[in-house]
Design a protein around this motif. Structure first.
Motif, short mmCIF file in Angstrom:
data_model
loop_
_atom_site.label_atom_id
_atom_site.label_comp_id
_atom_site.label_asym_id
_atom_site.label_seq_id
_atom_site.Cartn_x
_atom_site.Cartn_y
_atom_site.Cartn_z
N TYR A 126 7.54 22.89 8.12
CA TYR A 126 7.93 21.62 8.49
C TYR A 126 6.83 20.42 8.30
O TYR A 126 6.04 20.89 8.79
N LEU A 127 6.86 19.52 7.58
CA LEU A 127 5.94 18.40 7.28
C LEU A 127 6.17 17.06 8.21
O LEU A 127 5.55 16.57 9.16
N PHE A 128 7.33 16.44 7.80
CA PHE A 128 7.58 15.22 8.23
C PHE A 128 9.01 14.81 7.39
O PHE A 128 9.43 15.50 6.67
N SER A 129 9.34 13.58 7.88
CA SER A 129 10.75 13.46 7.16
C SER A 129 10.59 11.92 6.61
O SER A 129 9.74 11.14 7.11
N ILE A 130 11.45 11.37 5.62
CA ILE A 130 11.59 10.00 5.29
C ILE A 130 13.06 9.68 5.06
O ILE A 130 13.82 10.40 4.41
N GLN A 133 6.42 6.45 -9.48
CA GLN A 133 7.49 5.78 -8.77
C GLN A 133 8.48 7.00 -8.41
O GLN A 133 8.39 7.98 -8.97
N PRO A 134 9.26 7.05 -7.30
CA PRO A 134 9.13 5.64 -6.16
C PRO A 134 8.19 6.08 -5.30
O PRO A 134 7.41 6.95 -5.39
N LYS A 135 7.71 4.85 -4.64
CA LYS A 135 6.48 4.87 -3.70
C LYS A 135 6.58 6.12 -2.69
O LYS A 135 5.72 6.57 -2.23
N ALA A 136 7.76 6.14 -2.10
CA ALA A 136 8.27 7.26 -1.22
C ALA A 136 7.72 8.67 -1.51
O ALA A 136 7.10 9.65 -0.60
N ALA A 137 7.99 8.87 -2.76
CA ALA A 137 7.56 10.03 -3.37
C ALA A 137 5.92 10.35 -3.29
O ALA A 137 5.55 11.50 -3.24
N VAL A 138 5.27 9.09 -3.73
CA VAL A 138 3.80 9.26 -3.85
C VAL A 138 3.35 9.56 -2.40
O VAL A 138 2.50 10.36 -2.18
N MET A 144 0.84 -1.05 -0.03
CA MET A 144 -0.03 0.02 0.07
C MET A 144 0.90 1.18 0.01
O MET A 144 2.34 1.17 0.00
N ILE A 145 0.44 2.45 -0.23
CA ILE A 145 1.27 3.62 -0.11
C ILE A 145 2.26 3.83 1.01
O ILE A 145 2.97 4.61 0.66
N GLN A 146 1.69 3.44 2.11
CA GLN A 146 2.72 3.59 3.02
C GLN A 146 3.74 2.52 3.44
O GLN A 146 4.48 2.77 4.36
N ASP A 147 3.58 1.60 2.51
CA ASP A 147 4.52 0.66 2.56
C ASP A 147 5.86 0.73 1.87
O ASP A 147 5.89 0.59 0.65
#
Length: 291
Positions: free
Chosen positions: A68-72, A103-108, A1-4
Motif C-alpha cells: 500500500y502506498l497512498f490513496s486519492i 493529464q489528469p493531474k492526480a495521475a501525475v 503545482m503537481i500536488q494541487d
C-alpha cells in the motif's frame, strides 16, 4: 503545482492494508518507466486496476508483492513490488519523465509519489549496516532490520528553488545535460549543517556568481521525480552601485543563465512545478513577491 489536485484529496497516511479492492490502482516501475495504459492520446495517463491484475494472473485471491502506498479520494494505490515486470494487452512501460506533461493531474501526482516510494523500497531491501533482508513495519511507513534492529525511513532530500530579482528582471536558466530544456530558476540541494537560506546564498553564488539579499520564503513542493522537498525563495540581487549584474555561469550545472524581463517570461502549459509557478508569479506581481 503537481500536488494541487482539488477537489480530489491525496492521503499519504500509512496503512498496513493487504487486501485491495477491485477498483484500486496498481503501480509498477521498471528502470525509469511506469506501467500505464496505452492510449491514442499520449498525454493521458491511466493505470491498471487490481481487478484487471487479478484477471491477467488468473488469480481470485490476494496477490502477493503488493504494498500500500497512498490513496486519492476513495481509490487506493498499491506498488507492485515483485521482481518480474508486468505484462498485459493494452498496457506498456512508458517514460517517467514524459508523464510530467500528462493529464489528469492526480495521475501525475500518483506516478511521481509512487516512483519516489518505489525507489526507496527497492534500494532498501537489505540492511545497509549488517546486510540482513529488511521487513515491513506493521504500524508506520518504515523498514526494519530483524537482525540488528536498524530502522529505515523514506529519504526526502531538501532543495531550494531561487528567483533572483533585480527590478523588473529575473535570472532564468537552463540545465546542462538534462532532458528538460525549458527555462528554470536557480536550484540546488541543502548541504549538511546548512540552513535553507544559506543554501540560497551559496547556490546563487556558485551557479551565477552574484550575491543576494532580502531572501523571502514563497512556498514548498513535494517533487517525487527526484525524491525532493523543494523550498521556493525570492531574493534580490545585491549588485554594487554602477554594476550591471554580470553573471558568471557554472557550465557544469547550467547550459545558460540570463536576465529576463518579467514581460518576456514564458508561461508553459503544464503548471506542475514550483519553478514555473514562481516564474509566472513574478511575471504577474513583480516586486509584490517581497510583501
Amino acid at each position: 503545482m503537481i500536488q494541487d489536485i482539488e477537489p480530489q484529496r491525496f492521503n499519504n497516511q500509512y496503512s498496513n492494508r493487504r487486501e485491495p479492492e477491485d477498483h484500486d490502482m496498481v503501480l509498477s516501475f521498471s528502470e525509469k518507466m511506469i506501467f500505464a495504459k496505452v492510449m491514442d492520446n499520449e498525454n493521458l495517463l491511466g493505470f491498471m486496476t487490481y481487478g484487471e491484475l487479478q484477471k491477467i494472473t488468473g488469480c481470485d485471491r490476494k496477490i502477493g508483492d503488493l504494498v500500500y502506498l497512498f490513496s486519492i479520494d476513495d481509490t487506493a494505490y498499491f506498488l507492485w513490488n515483485g521482481d518480474n515486470r508486468l505484462t498485459a494487452p493494452g498496457y506498456d512501460y512508458r517514460s517517467m519523465y514524459k508523464t510530467r506533461a500528462c493529464q489528469p493531474k492526480a495521475a501525475v501526482l500518483a506516478a511521481a509519489t509512487g516512483w519516489h516510494l518505489s525507489l526507496w523500497y527497492r534500494t532498501n531491501r537489505f540492511c545497509g549496516a549488517c546486510g540482513e533482508r529488511t521487513v515491513y513495519d506493521e504500524k508506520e511507513r518504515m523498514l526494519r532490520c530483524p537482525s540488528c534492529g536498524r530502522l529505515i525511513f523514506p529519504v526526502i532530500a531538501p532543495a531550494v528553488i531561487v528567483g533572483v530579482i533585480d527590478g523588473d528582471r529575473i535570472i532564468l536558466t537552463t540545465y546542462a545535460g538534462r532532458e528538460y530544456k525549458r527555462y528554470a530558476l536557480i536550484a540546488g540541494f541543502t548541504e549538511i549543517g546548512e540552513s535553507a537560506e544559506q543554501t540560497v546564498r551559496r547556490e546563487v553564488m556558485e551557479e551565477v556568481g552574484i550575491s543576494v539579499k532580502n531572501i523571502t520564503y514563497y512556498k514548498s513542493q513535494p517533487w517525487g521525480y527526484d525524491s525532493n522537498l523543494l523550498m521556493g525563495y525570492f531574493c534580490q540581487a545585491d549588485i554594487p552601485e554602477g554594476g550591471d549584474g554580470h553573471l558568471t555561469i557554472d557550465r557544469q550545472e547550467l547550459a545558460t543563465g540570463e536576465w529576463v524581463n518579467r514581460d518576456d517570461i514564458p508561461d508553459y502549459p503544464e503548471h506542475l512545478s514550483l519553478t514555473h509557478e514562481m516564474m509566472v508569479y513574478f511575471k504577474e506581481h513583480g516586486q509584490e513577491v517581497f510583501k
